[in-house]
Motif scaffolding. Structure first.
Motif, short mmCIF file in Angstrom:
data_model
loop_
_atom_site.label_atom_id
_atom_site.label_comp_id
_atom_site.label_asym_id
_atom_site.label_seq_id
_atom_site.Cartn_x
_atom_site.Cartn_y
_atom_site.Cartn_z
N CYS A 1 0.83 -1.21 0.00
CA CYS A 1 0.00 0.00 0.00
C CYS A 1 0.86 1.26 0.00
N MET A 2 1.88 1.25 0.84
CA MET A 2 2.73 2.44 0.95
C MET A 2 3.47 2.69 -0.34
N ARG A 3 3.94 1.60 -0.96
CA ARG A 3 4.67 1.76 -2.22
C ARG A 3 3.76 2.37 -3.28
N LYS A 4 2.50 1.86 -3.30
CA LYS A 4 1.55 2.31 -4.30
C LYS A 4 1.23 3.80 -4.08
N LEU A 5 0.99 4.17 -2.83
CA LEU A 5 0.58 5.55 -2.54
C LEU A 5 1.78 6.44 -2.22
#
Lengths: 619, 619
Positions: free
Chosen positions: B35-39
């Motif tokens: 999630c963090m990588r995506k956002l």
């Protein structure tokens, strides 16, 4: 101030005062005076309203009042207090009258000014008012008043309506207690005056006449001495007694001892007289009893009593003076050496090692003991100087080096311990502060900005706890603020959870910083001697430890003493704030600021970064 | 932080963070990471959210991420900053995570922890991540990384899919600049490694091969020295050079002088060697140039160069050491006396009269000059001691008594002057304060509580004037706060009407108090000797003058430094107040408190009332 039970005469004070001010400004003293007397307004206001104008128009004032009684009334009502400050405050718009800068008291200023004007106008007419002006001074001039009465009796004034001595004395007795007046008349040494007062008094002539006759029979100085002593005026008594000749000296000495009039007595005899010496010795005895042996020694020495002076100097460890006196006597060499040893021992006990070393070296001729004293006192360079002076390099190996190594260990572990305590206190302080801040916010949260309620939570934080002390202060306001501060500080405890633990921690932290900062010179000297003897490793460790300690403490100062400690908390505002809520949160902050000063918030200690102690040869 | 131009992917950050926290709390690292990588949320948050939990579950983290690339991504994104403080603040309700108390930096903690877990799990599989962990440390461990690559080459791992030395080196070159890596490989003194890196680099073999071959031909220590010097690692270079034998010592000395490696050099040679002495002399020369002649003297003395040490000690007025060395040499008596005279002259110039006297008395054998020095330095008792020691009472009459009488006159008039200046400053301070208070009230009166307007009147009071400085401070924030304070103080001027005249007056008053308070000991000593010589009148006058001065200043302290200086002005409230008006008046008070600290309000000096100086024999 208002007349009671008489509604018709009640006036609005502000209006009255306004009218009075107008009258006084236009120098209508009589109107003002009459009105004030009627409405029982304090007469001081006549002067206080504008002191300068009053003093410049005294003659007008006296002429307008004209009545001796009125002038006397004004004089007797004089008080030091400024009525425009308390009773009859001036209106905002009126300019503050510049106070006369003189140190003289107001009552004295007014009395003297009135009297001098009256004396120049008509001393006979204003006789009683002049007497009043003398008597009303803060230190009543009763003797002058009595002299004036005496003058009236000797030269009764010819002027019609002039006051007679009789009337004047009667008036004086109305103003002053008769016994006081009798004593004062005695104090003039004027027996006519005494008799005049005594006759007017209720005193029994069988009592006072024999006493007065006895006095009259005495030699003048001894007579005055006897009167002074009777009136407990011992200084004057001594002064007169000292003029009574040789045979009265024992009596004088007795008086001096009883009344401790030593300084005064010394001034009355010439410094080369035998009496002077006797008095000096008596004084010295007294001073030794008062733990002032050094001053006793000075007096004994200068009056030619070196042996006793030596004793006094030795008692007070005033070793330089002791040695000087001993050499003046002169003490034989072996006794001088003994004296030096005794003095050195005392100085060693007082940790005055360098002074002890000087005595041992130069007077006891014991360089070894001298060097050991210097080593004990960590005066490394001076120890080395004596070692080379006396060619005793063996002591370097046997004593100096071991002492230096011991010192570096002691210093290093002392510093480590200080750093440890400092860190512990600092950490704890952060915890305590966080808890208090949390308690403060909780309190505001739960109860809103209602001040009365908030007060109930006064135990929640030191902020509130302190208000407790402020309250109690009003009850014990007689204590000086200094004593109060001491008492406050005693209440501080480092125990966890104690009400002012945060402040106690700040005190402890300040103390450690001061202690450690004070070591700069000592560490510097130790480092140098360590380098000299090739103890580079130990020196490096000490330098590093001390440097880290100083840096750590300097860095901690802004944390322990944050800027704006008192103002760090902004008032709580927001969309829902009201004037009251803001004031409430504001007042809660005001209180700590004020009460923290009550209990003396320890200020951040200044570190002496100007004192360079580091050696650049050590890394 | 948000991806640009892609509206569909915009999420409410607060919701995202809440979800991330849940995942992290339940150790769902992979969900969080994806999630963090995506956002594009900063990966540091994985650690920062709960450092303790992360460090305890590193193996889970690694297993869930599984990909070497992901681990590397996490490692390369590590920053020292705490993302929960700035970027992703925690919600009010969540408890603050206790920070690990260790002094180690966060990046290093995480790198070391991950690396150690990966090494224990599978050093081959995680090879590249392990290298990353070495390289990413705050001080990159490039040499260890290079050693690992070298190891791979020497002993290629048998495991399937294991990384080859080639691949590892390539990866390293991707992380680190090739020239840095080449230098670091040189620094390992491992020519295989150097060649390996050199081959991978773009470097021309014609350049580096001759250099490497030259190095290979050298004696090992000299070889390492040459490499170290090439890499500008001078300390290491010196260390290796010192092992190269006698013939290289001049080169070492040269290096020491060029790079100022004196301390290091001394550690490399034994203290009794000739080289040690040579180095000490060189160091001493350098120290003398640096105005550290005393330390130079210590080095010269301990290495057996007493003549040069004497010179250095004399230069730095380190007279005790100078005399010791002189006696060790030993200097003939007449030269020692001359030396003592020279040193004493310097000390006299530095107002170190007692020390000068000691030299003159004990080494130059000139008691007369010694006594005169003591008299100049107002060391009355010590002067008297020497007078009696050398039986020179004539000097008492010719010099001591006149000097004492001069001193009492000087001190008395100095005190009178100080009292005069003090009173003038204090009076002026009251005037300035009244004017400022009036200006403040006028301002509030005329413009009401409108803050913006009030700002325009910033010249009216120092309160406001200071805000000017606070503004400018933000522009020159690079200046240290200490420099700033100095600059602020320079701006203070006693000139009437200068903007911070009140503060300048407070500084001046504090200075006078400190100066006068410091005189306690000197006055006490003077009084004693005055009494000894029967100069009672002069002593009494001095005692009275000094006593009055101290009392006057002590009484003035609460006036000059009123309690609650910062909080004396209550906020303006009344029936017409509004929330805004109260806040405005409050802010105006906040500002002075804060900005006064900016410019350092002089604090009330502490008077040393514990130091008893009065003589009771004087009245």
């Amino acid at each position: 101030q208002m007349p009671r039970g008489n509604l018709e005469t009640i006036h609005h004070r502000a209006l009255v005062l306004a009218q009075l001010r107008k009258w006084l400004d236009s120098l209508k003293f009589r109107d003002a005076f009459e009105c004030m007397r009627k409405l029982r307004i304090n007469l001081n206001f006549i002067y206080d309203h504008n002191p300068k104008a009053f003093l410049e128009n005294i003659e007008t004032f006296i002429k307008q009042l004209s009545s001796i009684n009125h002038i006397n009334l004004f004089l007797t009502e004089l008080k030091e207090e400024d009525t425009t400050g308390s009773m009859y405050p001036r209106s905002e718009s009126s300019p503050v009258q510049p106070q006369p800068a003189s140190k003289q008291k107001k009552v004295d200023v007014v009395c003297d000014a009135l009297r001098s004007v009256m004396e120049s106008m008509d001393p006979n007419k204003f006789c009683l008012s002049i007497l009043t002006a003398h008597v009303k001074k803060t230190v009543p001039e009763l003797e002058i008043a009595l002299q004036k009465v005496h003058e009236l009796r000797e030269n009764p004034p010819k002027a019609p309506g002039a006051v007679s001595a009789e009337e004047a004395l009667k008036y004086l007795l109305f103003l002053v207690n008769v016994n006081d007046l009798y004593d004062y008349s005695l104090g003039t040494y004027d027996f006519d005056l005494v008799l005049m007062v005594a006759e007017k008094s209720q005193k029994d002539p069988k009592e006072y006449l024999p006493f007065l006759n006895m006095l009259k029979s005495l030699e003048p100085n001894y007579q005055r001495y006897t009167i002074d002593k009777h009136l407990k005026r011992y200084r004057k008594a001594l002064h007169h007694l000292s003029k009574c000749g040789e045979e009265h000296f024992p009596e004088a000495l007795q008086l001096v001892k009883e009344q401790k009039l030593y300084s005064e007595a010394l001034r009355l005899y010439s410094a080369d007289s035998a009496h002077y010496k006797t008095l000096s010795c008596a004084y010295a005895e007294h001073l030794v009893e008062q733990q002032q042996a050094e001053q006793a020694g000075l007096l004994l020495w200068r009056c030619g009593e070196p042996a006793r002076a030596l004793q006094a100097f030795a008692t007070s460890s005033s070793w330089r003076n002791a040695i000087c006196v001993a050499q003046q006597i002169p003490l034989p060499p072996d006794q001088l050496a003994l004296l030096a040893r005794d003095l050195a021992e005392k100085l060693n006990e007082q940790r005055r090692y360098s002074e002890a070393a000087l005595l041992l070296d130069q007077y006891a001729k014991d360089c070894e003991e001298a060097i050991l004293a210097l080593i004990t006192g960590a005066s490394w360079e001076e120890a080395l100087r004596l070692i080379y002076m006396h060619n005793r390099q063996d002591i370097t190996e046997t004593n100096l080096k071991p002492a230096i190594l011991e010192a570096v260990n002691t210093q290093t572990s002392f510093l480590e311990a200080q750093v440890g305590t400092f860190t512990r206190h600092k950490t704890r302080l952060a915890v305590v502060r966080e808890q208090k801040e949390k308690a403060r916010l909780d309190m505001l949260d739960e109860d809103g900005p209602d001040c009365a309620d908030a007060e109930l939570y006064s135990e929640a934080s030191s902020v509130m706890t302190n208000s407790k002390y402020s309250h109690s202060n009003s009850r014990i306001s007689s204590r000086s603020s200094k004593n109060r501060r001491k008492a406050e500080r005693k209440k501080l405890s480092l125990k966890e959870g104690s009400p002012m633990e945060d402040r106690a921690l700040m005190f402890a932290l300040a103390e450690i910083i001061t202690t450690v900062d004070k070591m700069r010179e000592e560490v510097h000297n130790l480092l140098k001697v360590l380098v000299l003897f090739q103890f580079d490793k130990q020196a490096e460790k000490l330098q590093l430890t001390y440097d880290e300690a100083l840096q750590m403490m300097e860095a901690a100062v802004p944390e322990v003493w944050p800027e704006g400690l008192q103002t760090s908390q902004a008032p709580l505002t927001g969309p829902n704030s009201t004037a009251n809520s803001i004031m409430a949160s504001f007042q809660q902050q005001q209180r700590p600021a004020a009460s923290q000063q009550d209990a003396e918030v320890p200020t951040a200690p200044k570190m002496r970064n100007g004192v360079k102690w580091k050696l650049s040869v050590l890394k």
